[in-house]
Write a protein that holds these residues in place. Structure first.
Motif, PDB file in Angstrom:
ATOM      1  N   VAL A 191      -7.114   6.103 -12.068  1.00 24.97           N
ATOM      2  CA  VAL A 191      -6.194   6.882 -11.414  1.00 24.97           C
ATOM      3  C   VAL A 191      -6.839   8.332 -11.039  1.00 24.97           C
ATOM      4  O   VAL A 191      -7.629   8.745 -12.064  1.00 24.97           O
ATOM      5  CB  VAL A 191      -4.817   6.893 -11.725  1.00 24.97           C
ATOM      6  N   PRO A 192      -6.709   9.186  -9.959  1.00 22.21           N
ATOM      7  CA  PRO A 192      -7.351  10.383  -9.909  1.00 22.21           C
ATOM      8  C   PRO A 192      -7.045  11.422 -11.138  1.00 22.21           C
ATOM      9  O   PRO A 192      -5.749  11.535 -11.478  1.00 22.21           O
ATOM     10  CB  PRO A 192      -6.367  10.983  -8.736  1.00 22.21           C
ATOM     11  N   VAL A 220      -6.409  -1.891  -5.676  1.00 21.86           N
ATOM     12  CA  VAL A 220      -7.278  -1.608  -4.434  1.00 21.86           C
ATOM     13  C   VAL A 220      -8.178  -2.681  -4.276  1.00 21.86           C
ATOM     14  O   VAL A 220      -8.365  -3.264  -3.088  1.00 21.86           O
ATOM     15  CB  VAL A 220      -7.846  -0.159  -4.259  1.00 21.86           C
ATOM     16  N   ASP A 237      -3.141   1.887  -8.800  1.00 24.69           N
ATOM     17  CA  ASP A 237      -4.461   2.288  -9.170  1.00 24.69           C
ATOM     18  C   ASP A 237      -5.536   1.401  -8.751  1.00 24.69           C
ATOM     19  O   ASP A 237      -5.303   0.514  -7.763  1.00 24.69           O
ATOM     20  CB  ASP A 237      -4.703   2.074 -10.681  1.00 24.69           C
ATOM     21  N   GLN A 279       0.853  -1.260  -0.045  1.00 25.78           N
ATOM     22  CA  GLN A 279      -0.118   0.063  -0.059  1.00 25.78           C
ATOM     23  C   GLN A 279       0.925   1.109  -0.094  1.00 25.78           C
ATOM     24  O   GLN A 279       1.956   1.332   0.573  1.00 25.78           O
ATOM     25  CB  GLN A 279      -0.814  -0.112   1.200  1.00 25.78           C
ATOM     26  N   ASP A 321      -0.501   7.395  -0.945  1.00 22.72           N
ATOM     27  CA  ASP A 321      -1.937   7.954  -1.457  1.00 22.72           C
ATOM     28  C   ASP A 321      -3.264   6.953  -0.965  1.00 22.72           C
ATOM     29  O   ASP A 321      -4.349   7.132  -1.370  1.00 22.72           O
ATOM     30  CB  ASP A 321      -2.050   8.351  -2.838  1.00 22.72           C
ATOM     31  N   GLY A 322      -2.700   5.739  -0.653  1.00 22.00           N
ATOM     32  CA  GLY A 322      -3.936   4.706  -0.126  1.00 22.00           C
ATOM     33  C   GLY A 322      -4.174   3.747  -1.206  1.00 22.00           C
ATOM     34  O   GLY A 322      -4.468   2.622  -1.096  1.00 22.00           O
ATOM     35  N   SER A 323      -3.437   3.800  -2.466  1.00 24.84           N
ATOM     36  CA  SER A 323      -3.576   2.836  -3.597  1.00 24.84           C
ATOM     37  C   SER A 323      -2.602   1.665  -3.156  1.00 24.84           C
ATOM     38  O   SER A 323      -1.773   1.784  -2.300  1.00 24.84           O
ATOM     39  CB  SER A 323      -3.354   3.438  -4.816  1.00 24.84           C
ATOM     40  N   GLN A 341     -10.360   6.902   1.022  1.00 26.74           N
ATOM     41  CA  GLN A 341      -9.928   8.348   0.454  1.00 26.74           C
ATOM     42  C   GLN A 341      -9.406   8.111  -1.037  1.00 26.74           C
ATOM     43  O   GLN A 341      -9.846   8.905  -1.741  1.00 26.74           O
ATOM     44  CB  GLN A 341      -8.889   9.073   1.283  1.00 26.74           C
ATOM     45  N   TYR A 342      -8.686   7.193  -1.202  1.00 25.40           N
ATOM     46  CA  TYR A 342      -8.057   7.061  -2.601  1.00 25.40           C
ATOM     47  C   TYR A 342      -9.253   6.798  -3.516  1.00 25.40           C
ATOM     48  O   TYR A 342      -9.376   7.574  -4.716  1.00 25.40           O
ATOM     49  CB  TYR A 342      -7.027   5.984  -2.698  1.00 25.40           C
ATOM     50  N   SER A 367     -10.931  10.003  -4.423  1.00 24.88           N
ATOM     51  CA  SER A 367     -10.161  10.872  -5.102  1.00 24.88           C
ATOM     52  C   SER A 367     -10.072  10.603  -6.726  1.00 24.88           C
ATOM     53  O   SER A 367      -9.855  11.089  -7.664  1.00 24.88           O
ATOM     54  CB  SER A 367      -8.614  10.894  -4.766  1.00 24.88           C
ATOM     55  N   CYS A 368     -10.864   9.163  -7.014  1.00 26.44           N
ATOM     56  CA  CYS A 368     -10.874   8.832  -8.290  1.00 26.44           C
ATOM     57  C   CYS A 368     -12.259   9.219  -8.860  1.00 26.44           C
ATOM     58  O   CYS A 368     -12.722   8.706  -9.972  1.00 26.44           O
ATOM     59  CB  CYS A 368     -10.864   7.219  -8.444  1.00 26.44           C
TER      60      CYS A 368
END
Lengths: 349, 296
Positions: free
Chosen positions: A202-203, A164, A160, A144, A147-149, A187-188, A191-192
């Motif tokens: 991806v964001p 996840v 990406d 991990q 950014d959480g991904s 959160q990730y 953000s997408c």
């Protein structure tokens, strides 16, 4: 409708197709060498959907052994020792680095292969006792990112929503979320979110059916769907609008793109998770999918003669069909594997 | 290096081979690695050479994740240095070359998802004002070539927001963007991309500036644009504008945002008409939407 389906549906051809795929794949698929486990996952899940494994006769006729496949899968489990890198646990996609490999810097598990392995083992009736659960869960910690991904291998890779999703599915199957930061993942996923209500890979990137499924299924697996829709007022409506707008006759993966059978599952399953699968015109979609059925078995991505069937589109076509056809064994819309086998796996514990 | 190249030609998806190759390249790059840098250093000469190989492999494999990731790995440190001002002529030219390479991929497939991801990564990493500005022209060109290219529309949103997911655009910019998207929607009222862009602009301002007079004015301008387009479409084509289901869907969104009884009644009626006649593949959705609007 149902009686029509059985006459239209080339069950025997499909069985022949998937059995053949299990045994060999043509050379132009060399690029799939590192992903063989996923190909096996597609083939096994597909055979399960059409009830192949229910008949001992089938297994004999086609000389398929569930035990043999299970052993092959376990031979792809990376054996991590205290000296191995912490990310090495899991399953590798094929035998390109040998079998029963020891975890070393270049011999590491691959998140999507681990996901495929667990799904396939469960579907074949295995109890996962030989899976190195603790090591796999702790490997997730290192895969991990900030950014959480997730990356898919300890060596480094793109990161990406696909991974996840793999991570969430693995945690859900093994019932152990201690190796991941759920909040960061959530959160990730947020953000997408795209400006038109769906999710990108991806964001910042374009909305897409595959990534939308990965994100929504992940939230569902974490039990975070309701709170997400509560947090983002109006998002659920936008998401539903986006999903249903993807239907032409078949489903497209993004606005103004062509229909493709695999999106029947990516979008269909997303709507099923949201309890809205009837918002699609399933008769029209079924017509499209059945039109992509190949005379030789399997399904292609579109209905033209230039596109032969392939494993991915064959599986995802069947997976969507399994949601509504009682002649087929259904796929679990969050996990992408046999629903009945997952439930009986759960019961065994 | 020779060996990995041979292997990669046979299977360009083998991520372990790519990783080996990067190990070799980095060990051949001088000066030696800065252990404090989170990015691997590759010498510019080796980067240029390898990009050539990768472009060669990429030609027949435009959707191979490992190839795109390799390009990114090679350029990561260099482009990050540009953002912190540590660049030179050579790195600027590499930046230009890389954007040109992506342009060439777009010529084959203007919606290649990997190419767009790579492009967005470059723009965010170097974060140069001049590049953000130039990019608007890139988007314009692609939308001119294919007004329905949703990837280009998405990129426009990205560029106009300078890659930010959290900072909304100002009302001034939103008005300009509305002008742009309405002008494109007029050219092709069937186009979902343009209409969804409009709706998103309105939604964003609602979030950003709240239910203020400026917002209500902006919302109103969107509604006017839709009703004008409907009228023009019917005059010019002699067809029923209800056929333009994405325009009507956007109109329903806008009416819902207005929220007054009259608007909601119109929205409800339109939803019903879409479900019953003009967009029957989404009948179930539209009938439920109509009920939802009725209860508001």
């Amino acid at each position: 409708m149902s009686s029509n389906f059985e006459t239209e549906f080339k069950r025997v051809r499909h069985i022949q197709y998937f059995v053949k795929c299990l045994k060999t794949l043509p050379s132009k698929h060399a690029a799939l060498d590192t992903n063989r486990l996923t190909m096996v996952h597609f083939a096994v899940q597909s055979l399960e959907i059409v009830g192949f494994f229910d008949s001992q006769e089938n297994l004999k006729t086609y000389s398929i052994s569930k035990e043999e496949i299970i052993e092959w899968i376990y031979s792809l489990q990376v054996i991590s020792s205290p000296q191995s890198p912490p990310t090495s646990a899991g399953f590798i996609g094929g035998s390109f680095l040998g079998l029963n490999v020891d975890g070393e810097y270049y011999n590491q598990g691959h998140l999507a292969m681990t996901y495929s392995a667990l799904c396939t083992l469960i579907t074949l009736g295995d109890d996962l006792k030989r899976v190195h659960r603790n090591e796999i869960i702790s490997a997730l910690k290192y895969l991990q990112l900030n950014d959480g991904s997730f990356q898919c291998v300890g060596l480094g890779s793109e990161y990406d929503l696909r991974f996840v999703y793999c991570a969430c599915a693995i945690c859900h199957i093994l019932e152990d979320w201690s190796g991941v930061d759920q909040h960061a993942m959530i959160q990730y996923i947020y953000s997408c979110k795209t400006y038109d209500g769906a999710l990108s890979l991806v964001p910042g990137q374009e909305c897409h059916g595959g990534s939308t499924y990965c994100g929504i299924a992940s939230l569902a697996l974490m039990g975070a769907l309701d709170q997400s829709f509560y947090h983002f007022n109006g998002w659920k409506d936008d998401l539903i609008r986006w999903c249903v707008s993807r239907q032409i006759e078949g489903m497209q993966g993004r606005p103004n793109k062509l229909e493709d059978t695999c999106y029947s599952y990516w979008i269909g399953a997303t709507l099923k998770i949201l309890d809205c699968e009837n918002y699609l015109d399933r008769d029209v979609l079924r017509c499209f999918v059945m039109a992509c059925q190949s005379d030789l078995g399997g399904f292609s991505k579109v209905r033209d003669e230039y596109h032969p069937p392939d494993l991915l589109h064959s599986f995802y076509s069947l997976a969507w069909l399994s949601f509504s056809q009682q002649e087929l064994n259904p796929i679990d819309c969050m996990l992408g594997m046999s629903r009945r086998h997952f439930l009986s796996f759960r019961k065994k514990k | 290096l020779e060996l990995t190249a041979v292997c990669l030609r046979l299977n360009p998806a083998n991520y372990t081979t790519w990783w080996f190759r990067r190990q070799i390249l980095s060990s051949q790059s001088l000066p030696t690695q800065d252990i404090n840098s989170k990015f691997t250093y590759f010498s510019e000469a080796l980067i240029c050479k390898d990009l050539k190989l990768v472009s060669e492999l990429g030609g027949s494999n435009p959707k191979n994740y490992q190839i795109w990731y390799h390009r990114r790995s090679l350029l990561e440190k260099l482009f990050s240095d540009i953002a912190t001002g540590l660049s030179n002529e050579k790195t600027s030219s590499l930046l230009g070359d890389e954007l040109n390479y992506i342009d060439s991929v777009f010529e084959e497939d203007a919606k290649n998802y990997h190419a767009w991801s790579h492009r967005q990564w470059i723009l965010k990493t170097v974060n140069l004002a001049v590049k953000w500005t130039e990019e608007v022209d890139v988007v314009d060109k692609l939308i001119k070539e294919d007004i329905r290219n949703n990837s280009a529309w998405n990129h426009r949103w990205f560029v106009v927001h300078r890659g930010s997911k959290s900072v909304p655009i100002s009302l001034v910019v939103a008005r300009e963007e509305m002008k742009f998207s309405i002008s494109k929607a007029l050219l092709d009222p069937y186009n979902e991309s343009a209409w969804q862009y409009c709706v998103a602009l309105v939604k964003e301002q609602r979030q950003a500036i709240g239910n203020t007079t400026e917002y209500i004015d902006f919302l109103g301008s969107c509604e006017d644009a839709i009703t004008d387009t409907k009228k023009l479409f019917e005059e010019q084509s002699k067809k029923d504008s209800m056929e333009c289901i994405h325009m009507i869907a956007a109109y329903i969104n806008v009416l819902e945002m207005k929220g007054d009884d009259k608007s909601l009644a119109i929205a409800q009626e339109l939803s019903e008409k879409l479900g019953q006649q003009y967009d029957t593949v989404r009948r179930t959705y539209w009938m439920l939407r109509s009920k939802q609007l009725q209860s508001m």
